[in-house]
Design a protein around this motif. Structure first.
Motif, PDB file in Angstrom:
ATOM      1  N   ILE A  61       2.577  49.214  75.771  1.00 54.91           N
ATOM      2  CA  ILE A  61       2.940  48.001  75.028  1.00 54.91           C
ATOM      3  C   ILE A  61       1.837  47.645  74.037  1.00 54.91           C
ATOM      4  N   ALA A  62       0.578  47.703  74.481  1.00 55.23           N
ATOM      5  CA  ALA A  62      -0.549  47.388  73.593  1.00 55.23           C
ATOM      6  C   ALA A  62      -0.623  48.377  72.439  1.00 55.23           C
ATOM      7  N   GLU A  63      -0.395  49.649  72.709  1.00 61.36           N
ATOM      8  CA  GLU A  63      -0.421  50.644  71.637  1.00 61.36           C
ATOM      9  C   GLU A  63       0.733  50.441  70.660  1.00 61.36           C
ATOM     10  N   ARG A  64       1.852  49.932  71.139  1.00 55.70           N
ATOM     11  CA  ARG A  64       2.957  49.627  70.220  1.00 55.70           C
ATOM     12  C   ARG A  64       2.554  48.503  69.283  1.00 55.70           C
ATOM     13  N   MET A  65       1.824  47.514  69.807  1.00 56.92           N
ATOM     14  CA  MET A  65       1.317  46.433  68.952  1.00 56.92           C
ATOM     15  C   MET A  65       0.414  46.993  67.865  1.00 56.92           C
ATOM     16  N   ARG A  66      -0.456  47.921  68.238  1.00 59.39           N
ATOM     17  CA  ARG A  66      -1.376  48.525  67.268  1.00 59.39           C
ATOM     18  C   ARG A  66      -0.597  49.303  66.212  1.00 59.39           C
ATOM     19  N   ALA A  67       0.455  49.996  66.638  1.00 59.21           N
ATOM     20  CA  ALA A  67       1.276  50.746  65.689  1.00 59.21           C
ATOM     21  C   ALA A  67       1.965  49.812  64.696  1.00 59.21           C
ATOM     22  N   LEU A  68       2.204  48.578  65.114  1.00 61.00           N
ATOM     23  CA  LEU A  68       2.809  47.582  64.221  1.00 61.00           C
ATOM     24  C   LEU A  68       1.760  46.850  63.386  1.00 61.00           C
ATOM     25  N   GLY A  69       0.487  47.260  63.504  1.00 59.19           N
ATOM     26  CA  GLY A  69      -0.569  46.685  62.678  1.00 59.19           C
ATOM     27  C   GLY A  69      -1.233  45.448  63.251  1.00 59.19           C
ATOM     28  N   SER A  70      -0.999  45.168  64.521  1.00 55.16           N
ATOM     29  CA  SER A  70      -1.595  43.991  65.152  1.00 55.16           C
ATOM     30  C   SER A  70      -2.560  44.432  66.241  1.00 55.16           C
ATOM     31  N   TYR A  71      -3.353  43.480  66.684  1.00 55.30           N
ATOM     32  CA  TYR A  71      -4.289  43.732  67.770  1.00 55.30           C
ATOM     33  C   TYR A  71      -3.699  43.213  69.075  1.00 55.30           C
ATOM     34  N   ALA A  72      -3.987  43.940  70.135  1.00 53.47           N
ATOM     35  CA  ALA A  72      -3.519  43.535  71.464  1.00 53.47           C
ATOM     36  C   ALA A  72      -4.456  42.475  72.022  1.00 53.47           C
ATOM     37  N   PRO A  73      -3.909  41.534  72.804  1.00 53.14           N
ATOM     38  CA  PRO A  73      -4.772  40.534  73.426  1.00 53.14           C
ATOM     39  C   PRO A  73      -5.665  41.193  74.473  1.00 53.14           C
ATOM     40  N   GLY A  74      -6.784  40.585  74.724  1.00 57.40           N
ATOM     41  CA  GLY A  74      -7.693  41.099  75.738  1.00 57.40           C
ATOM     42  C   GLY A  74      -8.410  39.935  76.392  1.00 57.40           C
ATOM     43  N   GLY A  75      -8.732  40.088  77.640  1.00 57.81           N
ATOM     44  CA  GLY A  75      -9.452  39.048  78.356  1.00 57.81           C
ATOM     45  C   GLY A  75      -8.546  38.193  79.198  1.00 57.81           C
ATOM     46  N   LEU A  76      -9.086  37.764  80.313  1.00 57.07           N
ATOM     47  CA  LEU A  76      -8.292  36.991  81.264  1.00 57.07           C
ATOM     48  C   LEU A  76      -7.817  35.660  80.694  1.00 57.07           C
ATOM     49  N   ASP A  77      -8.655  34.992  79.897  1.00 58.66           N
ATOM     50  CA  ASP A  77      -8.231  33.723  79.301  1.00 58.66           C
ATOM     51  C   ASP A  77      -7.028  33.918  78.389  1.00 58.66           C
ATOM     52  N   SER A  78      -7.063  34.967  77.575  1.00 53.48           N
ATOM     53  CA  SER A  78      -5.927  35.255  76.692  1.00 53.48           C
ATOM     54  C   SER A  78      -4.670  35.532  77.496  1.00 53.48           C
ATOM     55  N   PHE A  79      -4.803  36.363  78.517  1.00 53.19           N
ATOM     56  CA  PHE A  79      -3.638  36.704  79.331  1.00 53.19           C
ATOM     57  C   PHE A  79      -3.083  35.477  80.032  1.00 53.19           C
ATOM     58  N   LYS A  80      -3.964  34.637  80.536  1.00 58.57           N
ATOM     59  CA  LYS A  80      -3.511  33.437  81.255  1.00 58.57           C
ATOM     60  C   LYS A  80      -2.721  32.508  80.327  1.00 58.57           C
ATOM     61  N   LYS A  81      -3.151  32.398  79.068  1.00 55.69           N
ATOM     62  CA  LYS A  81      -2.448  31.546  78.106  1.00 55.69           C
ATOM     63  C   LYS A  81      -1.099  32.127  77.709  1.00 55.69           C
ATOM     64  N   LEU A  82      -0.993  33.446  77.723  1.00 58.20           N
ATOM     65  CA  LEU A  82       0.216  34.104  77.238  1.00 58.20           C
ATOM     66  C   LEU A  82       1.255  34.409  78.311  1.00 58.20           C
ATOM     67  N   THR A  83       0.835  34.487  79.575  1.00 56.19           N
ATOM     68  CA  THR A  83       1.765  34.934  80.615  1.00 56.19           C
ATOM     69  C   THR A  83       2.756  33.852  81.028  1.00 56.19           C
ATOM     70  N   ASP A  84       3.891  34.333  81.492  1.00 55.57           N
ATOM     71  CA  ASP A  84       4.936  33.470  82.052  1.00 55.57           C
ATOM     72  C   ASP A  84       4.853  33.405  83.573  1.00 55.57           C
ATOM     73  N   LEU A  85       3.940  34.166  84.153  1.00 55.13           N
ATOM     74  CA  LEU A  85       3.890  34.308  85.610  1.00 55.13           C
ATOM     75  C   LEU A  85       2.848  33.402  86.246  1.00 55.13           C
TER      76      LEU A  85
END
Length: 151
Positions: A61-85
């Motif tokens: 999924i992260a590599e697909r983001m890179r292929a679309l010209g964007s950067y993948a999120p990284g870090g627990l704070d980023s993931f916590k803000k973005l997750t639905d779980l």
């Protein structure tokens, strides 16, 4: 292209998909460590298979983001803000509650990934749509297996 939909919508959805996949991996791994009860060995092994399948999916999924010209999120704070779980339930939780929580988490992810697939379809991004369809299939298979345990 449908009104209001563009590649940026796909990328935002993929950001959430990465975060959700990480959160599910962590939750599944925590339950793998803490499961107990009469089905311990089978559940322990099944959960290991699940988190081992999830980890490379995060990379895809992260590599697909890179292929679309964007950067993948990284870090627990980023993931916590973005997750639905939600966080995994604490150790000592009944195995049936763990399994039910994982089922609910995967169902939430299916809905989120389905929205990414739809957004990708709207901008003719078949590669992302196919990736999300594959991930949805993996979640459905895991749900089927876990629901079978609860019967």
């Amino acid at each position: 292209m449908a009104k209001g939909k563009n590649t940026a919508d796909v990328v935002k959805g993929l950001e959430r998909a990465v975060a959700n996949a990480y959160a599910l991996t962590i939750k599944t791994h925590a339950y793998h460590w803490n499961v107990q009860g009469p089905n311990f060995y089978g559940l322990h092994k099944m959960l290991q298979e699940q988190y081992e399948e999830l980890f490379p999916a995060i990379d895809e999924i992260a590599e697909r983001m890179r292929a679309l010209g964007s950067y993948a999120p990284g870090g627990l704070d980023s993931f916590k803000k973005l997750t639905d779980l939600s966080e995994p339930k604490p150790g000592g939780t009944d195995w049936k509650e763990m399994v039910a929580d994982l089922i609910a988490s995967r169902k939430a992810i299916i809905e989120q990934e389905r929205s990414v697939m739809d957004a990708a379809d709207e901008v003719d991004d078949q590669t992302t749509a196919d990736l999300m369809a594959e991930r949805i299939g993996k979640h459905q298979e895991a749900i089927w297996m876990m629901e079978s345990l609860l019967k």
